[in-house]
Design a protein around this motif. Structure first.
Motif, PDB file in Angstrom:
ATOM      1  N   LEU A   7     -72.714 -38.177  96.088  1.00 17.25           N
ATOM      2  CA  LEU A   7     -73.890 -37.912  96.933  1.00 17.25           C
ATOM      3  C   LEU A   7     -73.519 -37.812  98.403  1.00 17.25           C
ATOM      4  N   ALA A   8     -72.474 -38.540  98.820  1.00 16.30           N
ATOM      5  CA  ALA A   8     -72.031 -38.441 100.219  1.00 16.30           C
ATOM      6  C   ALA A   8     -71.628 -37.004 100.543  1.00 16.30           C
ATOM      7  N   ILE A   9     -71.170 -36.294  99.535  1.00 14.26           N
ATOM      8  CA  ILE A   9     -70.807 -34.882  99.723  1.00 14.26           C
ATOM      9  C   ILE A   9     -72.010 -33.979  99.459  1.00 14.26           C
ATOM     10  N   ALA A  10     -72.640 -34.188  98.297  1.00 11.51           N
ATOM     11  CA  ALA A  10     -73.695 -33.258  97.873  1.00 11.51           C
ATOM     12  C   ALA A  10     -74.952 -33.346  98.730  1.00 11.51           C
ATOM     13  N   CYS A  11     -75.236 -34.525  99.301  1.00 14.25           N
ATOM     14  CA  CYS A  11     -76.461 -34.674 100.100  1.00 14.25           C
ATOM     15  C   CYS A  11     -76.199 -34.649 101.602  1.00 14.25           C
ATOM     16  N   GLU A  12     -75.028 -35.100 102.024  1.00 16.93           N
ATOM     17  CA  GLU A  12     -74.805 -35.278 103.462  1.00 16.93           C
ATOM     18  C   GLU A  12     -73.950 -34.185 104.082  1.00 16.93           C
ATOM     19  N   ILE A  13     -73.142 -33.508 103.296  1.00 21.94           N
ATOM     20  CA  ILE A  13     -72.297 -32.439 103.857  1.00 21.94           C
ATOM     21  C   ILE A  13     -72.823 -31.068 103.431  1.00 21.94           C
ATOM     22  N   HIS A  14     -72.872 -30.872 102.122  1.00 15.36           N
ATOM     23  CA  HIS A  14     -73.111 -29.535 101.586  1.00 15.36           C
ATOM     24  C   HIS A  14     -74.398 -28.863 102.093  1.00 15.36           C
ATOM     25  N   PRO A  15     -75.546 -29.562 102.120  1.00 14.13           N
ATOM     26  CA  PRO A  15     -76.778 -28.849 102.512  1.00 14.13           C
ATOM     27  C   PRO A  15     -76.763 -28.344 103.950  1.00 14.13           C
ATOM     28  N   LEU A  16     -76.003 -29.009 104.813  1.00 14.81           N
ATOM     29  CA  LEU A  16     -75.961 -28.586 106.218  1.00 14.81           C
ATOM     30  C   LEU A  16     -75.181 -27.296 106.404  1.00 14.81           C
ATOM     31  N   ASN A  17     -74.344 -26.974 105.426  1.00 11.26           N
ATOM     32  CA  ASN A  17     -73.444 -25.835 105.584  1.00 11.26           C
ATOM     33  C   ASN A  17     -73.722 -24.720 104.592  1.00 11.26           C
ATOM     34  N   ASN A  18     -74.884 -24.761 103.993  1.00 13.81           N
ATOM     35  CA  ASN A  18     -75.248 -23.767 103.003  1.00 13.81           C
ATOM     36  C   ASN A  18     -75.417 -22.394 103.646  1.00 13.81           C
ATOM     37  N   LEU A  19     -75.301 -21.357 102.830  1.00  9.90           N
ATOM     38  CA  LEU A  19     -75.414 -19.979 103.329  1.00  9.90           C
ATOM     39  C   LEU A  19     -76.710 -19.771 104.116  1.00  9.90           C
ATOM     40  N   GLN A  39     -80.501 -27.824  90.137  1.00  9.21           N
ATOM     41  CA  GLN A  39     -79.823 -28.882  90.894  1.00  9.21           C
ATOM     42  C   GLN A  39     -78.561 -29.334  90.145  1.00  9.21           C
ATOM     43  N   SER A  40     -77.423 -29.050  90.739  1.00  9.45           N
ATOM     44  CA  SER A  40     -76.157 -29.251  90.019  1.00  9.45           C
ATOM     45  C   SER A  40     -75.961 -30.690  89.532  1.00  9.45           C
ATOM     46  N   ALA A  89     -67.385 -37.896  90.860  1.00  5.73           N
ATOM     47  CA  ALA A  89     -66.927 -37.850  92.255  1.00  5.73           C
ATOM     48  C   ALA A  89     -65.886 -36.749  92.450  1.00  5.73           C
ATOM     49  N   ASP A  90     -64.944 -36.629  91.538  1.00  6.05           N
ATOM     50  CA  ASP A  90     -63.931 -35.563  91.637  1.00  6.05           C
ATOM     51  C   ASP A  90     -64.565 -34.186  91.453  1.00  6.05           C
ATOM     52  N   VAL A  91     -65.547 -34.136  90.549  1.00  2.36           N
ATOM     53  CA  VAL A  91     -66.230 -32.875  90.253  1.00  2.36           C
ATOM     54  C   VAL A  91     -66.921 -32.327  91.522  1.00  2.36           C
ATOM     55  N   VAL A  92     -67.390 -33.213  92.373  1.00  8.31           N
ATOM     56  CA  VAL A  92     -68.070 -32.788  93.600  1.00  8.31           C
ATOM     57  C   VAL A  92     -67.072 -32.639  94.753  1.00  8.31           C
ATOM     58  N   LEU A  93     -66.052 -33.477  94.762  1.00 11.17           N
ATOM     59  CA  LEU A  93     -65.086 -33.428  95.871  1.00 11.17           C
ATOM     60  C   LEU A  93     -64.303 -32.115  95.921  1.00 11.17           C
ATOM     61  N   VAL A  94     -63.791 -31.696  94.785  1.00  8.18           N
ATOM     62  CA  VAL A  94     -62.891 -30.531  94.779  1.00  8.18           C
ATOM     63  C   VAL A  94     -63.571 -29.263  95.337  1.00  8.18           C
ATOM     64  N   PRO A  95     -64.800 -28.924  94.920  1.00  8.03           N
ATOM     65  CA  PRO A  95     -65.421 -27.740  95.512  1.00  8.03           C
ATOM     66  C   PRO A  95     -65.632 -27.862  97.028  1.00  8.03           C
TER      67      PRO A  95
END
Ligand SMILES: N[C@@H](CCC(=O)N[C@@H](CS)C(=O)NCC(=O)O)C(=O)O
Length: 212
Positions: free
Chosen positions: A97-109, A64-65, A163-169
């Motif tokens: 977390l707004a990115i890592a929990c709410e966006i990213h998991p929905l769009n995973n491979l 878990q990153s 926050a920047d570390v998660v936003l940029v990717p």
């Protein structure tokens, strides 16, 4: 340290940025996600979720990153990726977390593969799904950034945080899927500023040895 990852994995990209910001190096180990190497038994013994990244450090196996990055923060506190004040720390974590929990998991491979293989969605429909969840999530993150005086050149002040570390990717991913980023000027400005920093630039997927 050994980091199991994949050049395009945004979760691994987060960890690469954090390592670079802290001046740490990890030996890379590559898994080709599109070839399914994350499901090989030797890897699932390390990471039963069949996801990258995994970090090995002094006998510890970390998954878990965000947990990995908090581990690095605790082991190597300087430079800090979380502010000192508890309310500020909560803000930085909330953006991440707004990115890592709410966006990213929905769009995973694996989610996109499921939409294709089990639900029969064609590429256009899958791209629509992808863009919808990024746009909805980024609208919220944009409001969190643009509406808060604590936002500076970066998400929280002028020095890089979690926050920047998660936003940029996530911005990198959004660009890859041609998401319209025009409605998110704060996100675009901050991502551009962060990507100009060496620690972010060196972690860019296109600069990794396994990039295709
Ligand atoms: N919440 C996890 C997400 C990890 C994750 O989703 N990794 C993706 C790449 S970004 C993955 O390994 N996907 C493989 C798959 O979907 O089969 C973390 O932050 O580490």
């Amino acid at each position: 340290m050994k980091l199991h990852g994949y050049f395009r994995s945004s979760a691994a990209y987060r960890v690469r940025i954090a390592l670079n910001l802290k001046g740490l190096t990890a030996e890379p180990a590559y898994l080709h996600l599109r070839k399914g190497e994350q499901a090989a038994p030797a890897y699932t013994a390390l990471n039963p979720q069949k996801l990258v990244p995994t970090l090995e450090d002094e006998g510890a196996v970390l998954t878990q990153s965000l947990a990995i990055i908090e581990y690095l923060e605790e082991r190597h506190p300087h430079p800090a990726l979380l502010p000192a004040d508890p309310a500020d720390r909560a803000r930085v974590r909330a953006i991440a977390l707004a990115i890592a929990c709410e966006i990213h998991p929905l769009n995973n491979l694996r989610v996109l593969n499921h939409l294709r293989d089990r639900l029969g969605l064609d590429e256009a429909a899958r791209n629509d799904w992808y863009r919808h969840w990024v746009s909805e999530g980024f609208a919220a993150v944009e409001a969190m950034l643009a509406g808060d005086p604590r936002t500076g050149r970066l998400c929280h002040g002028d020095t890089p945080t979690l926050a920047d570390v998660v936003l940029v990717p996530q911005v990198y991913n959004a660009e890859r899927f041609a998401v319209d980023l025009a409605p998110y000027p704060a996100i675009r400005r901050i991502a551009q500023t962060a990507r100009a920093l060496d620690a972010f630039a060196a972690a860019d997927p296109d600069r990794q040895p396994d990039a295709e």
